[in-house]
Enzyme design. Structure first.
Site, short mmCIF file in Angstrom:
data_model
loop_
_atom_site.label_atom_id
_atom_site.label_comp_id
_atom_site.label_asym_id
_atom_site.label_seq_id
_atom_site.Cartn_x
_atom_site.Cartn_y
_atom_site.Cartn_z
N ASN A 1 43.52 11.69 60.99
CA ASN A 1 44.95 11.98 60.85
C ASN A 1 45.78 11.09 61.74
OD1 ASN A 1 43.74 15.16 60.48
ND2 ASN A 1 45.13 14.36 58.95
N ALA A 2 46.85 10.54 61.19
CA ALA A 2 47.82 9.73 61.94
C ALA A 2 47.16 8.55 62.64
CB ALA A 2 48.58 10.60 62.96
N ASP B 1 40.40 22.73 58.98
CA ASP B 1 41.18 23.77 58.31
C ASP B 1 41.24 23.56 56.80
OD1 ASP B 1 42.82 21.55 58.23
OD2 ASP B 1 44.58 22.54 59.08
N ASP C 1 44.93 22.11 67.11
CA ASP C 1 46.27 21.55 66.97
C ASP C 1 47.24 22.68 66.65
OD1 ASP C 1 48.19 19.56 67.02
OD2 ASP C 1 47.76 18.80 65.02
#
Length: 391
Positions: free
Chosen positions: A221-222, A250, A274
């Site tokens: 992610n990112a 998740d 997170d």
């Protein structure tokens, strides 16, 4: 039974971080584990809490990326009381140690957050340090961070980030946005450095690793994706046997099939949530940088659909790791405890149930990983909540 008296907690299955010990007991004295022994070898005079059914007792979970919980966002309330509320919300889900995480913000807010974490850690053993996610990030991968907060580090930032020798400070940064000397200075001062929100190339990532970086924040992610001619930071993470990468399991942030590929690499996986304020809270929405963030169908998003952290707890991450990533329960538990403890340099005191380790434990039923009780420094959560309620 007082919280300081020598006593034991026994369970049909005790996972000590290495092996499952049937019908064993953890002997606790004060805040630490005195021994782990067969249940039938305990002295008859010792007070024992016997957990029934098919209960497992395991090392408490350690979450190095916690933005909020209990309807509190750390960025909005950088205070010790806010951190304690966040820690209490996550403790109900088996998390015994956290790094409260500040999303990219001003230098003044960072200073306030550091003071808050130091104050909280002085009284609350669940607070292991602090995580600054930004503001030294890439405008090309901002995620939900406000790019207006992004900046280059200066001497004041270095002084702040290295000013807590007794704590565990984690800094997520984009290595292409900072000098390698900055990474080296942080690492030499004992600060953990992690790549995140980055467009770094493979070579830039390797240079950061050689300068002391040891982590990758929410892998995939990112960050620059893997390319056929530019392998990027993800490839570097999976190749690095001395690095750890966080996984948000998740089913939203990363496809489970992709995470299963990551588990075949040489890097050390660790679970992170997170987490945002709705975890352990009552409200399904909150604001960040003035934007409303809402939880719908398990997704924590801004109005434009941008993911904004997560609405998941560590026990659910463990369950999903078993069910969706096809990982044995014992290994998933290590991802949630032993690996983050090692990442933070706390592997000799946390992440295992063994003599001399702090008595941080979680009891749960093994199918749904429903948490029954959590102990932090030998104190059960039920007792901690009673003490908090009476002031």
């Amino acid at each position: 039974m007082t919280k300081n008296a020598r006593h034991a907690v026994a369970a049909p299955n005790v996972f000590d971080g290495v092996a499952v010990l049937p019908d064993h007991a953890v002997v606790i004295e004060g805040a630490h584990i005195a021994d782990v022994v067969p249940m039938d070898s305990l002295p008859s005079s010792m007070p024992v809490l016997v957990l029934g059914g098919d209960t497992w007792l395991a090392p408490g979970f350690i979450d190095v990326q916690v933005n909020g919980g209990g309807d509190v966002l750390f960025n909005d309330a950088p205070s010790a009381s806010a951190i304690n509320t966040i820690a209490a919300a996550h403790r109900r889900y088996g998390t015994t140690g956290i790094l409260p995480t500040l999303i990219s913000d001003t230098h003044d807010k960072m200073c306030a957050a550091m003071l808050a974490a130091q104050a909280a850690a002085a009284d609350n053993p669940s607070v292991l340090g602090i995580h600054f996610e930004g503001p030294f990030l890439s405008p090309g991968k901002p995620g939900v961070h406000n790019p207006q907060m992004f900046r280059k580090p200066d001497a004041a930032d270095l002084e702040l980030l290295t000013g807590w020798p007794a704590g565990n400070v984690l800094v997520t940064l984009a290595p292409e946005q900072v000098p390698l000397e900055f990474i080296a200075a942080l690492s030499q001062a004992g600060v953990r450095v992690s790549l995140g929100h980055s467009m770094a190339t493979y070579d830039e990532t390797q240079a950061a690793l050689q300068s002391g970086m040891t982590g990758f924040t929410h892998l995939f992610n990112a960050m620059r994706p893997i390319g056929s001619r530019e392998p990027g930071p993800i490839t570097a993470a999976l190749e690095a046997p001395a690095a750890w990468f966080g996984m948000i399991v998740d089913g939203v942030h990363v496809n489970p099939e992709v995470l299963r590929i990551a588990l075949r690499g040489y890097g050390h996986p660790m679970l992170v949530t997170d987490a945002m304020p709705p975890v352990g809270g009552k409200r399904r929405s909150f604001t960040l940088y003035g934007n409303e963030i809402t939880v719908r169908d398990g997704r924590c998003t801004r109005e434009d659909g941008t993911l904004a952290g997560a609405a998941i707890d560590m026990a659910s991450c463990v369950r999903n790791t078993v069910c969706d990533l096809h990982v044995p329960l014992t290994k998933a538990l290590c991802f949630a405890s032993t690996e983050p403890a090692e990442f933070l340099g706390l592997g000799t005191v946390l992440g295992r149930l063994a003599p001399g380790f702090r008595a941080d434990m979680v009891a749960f039923e093994p199918i749904e990983v429903d948490v029954l009780e959590t102990w932090v420094a030998g104190v059960p959560n039920e007792m901690a909540e009673q003490e908090a309620a009476t002031g």
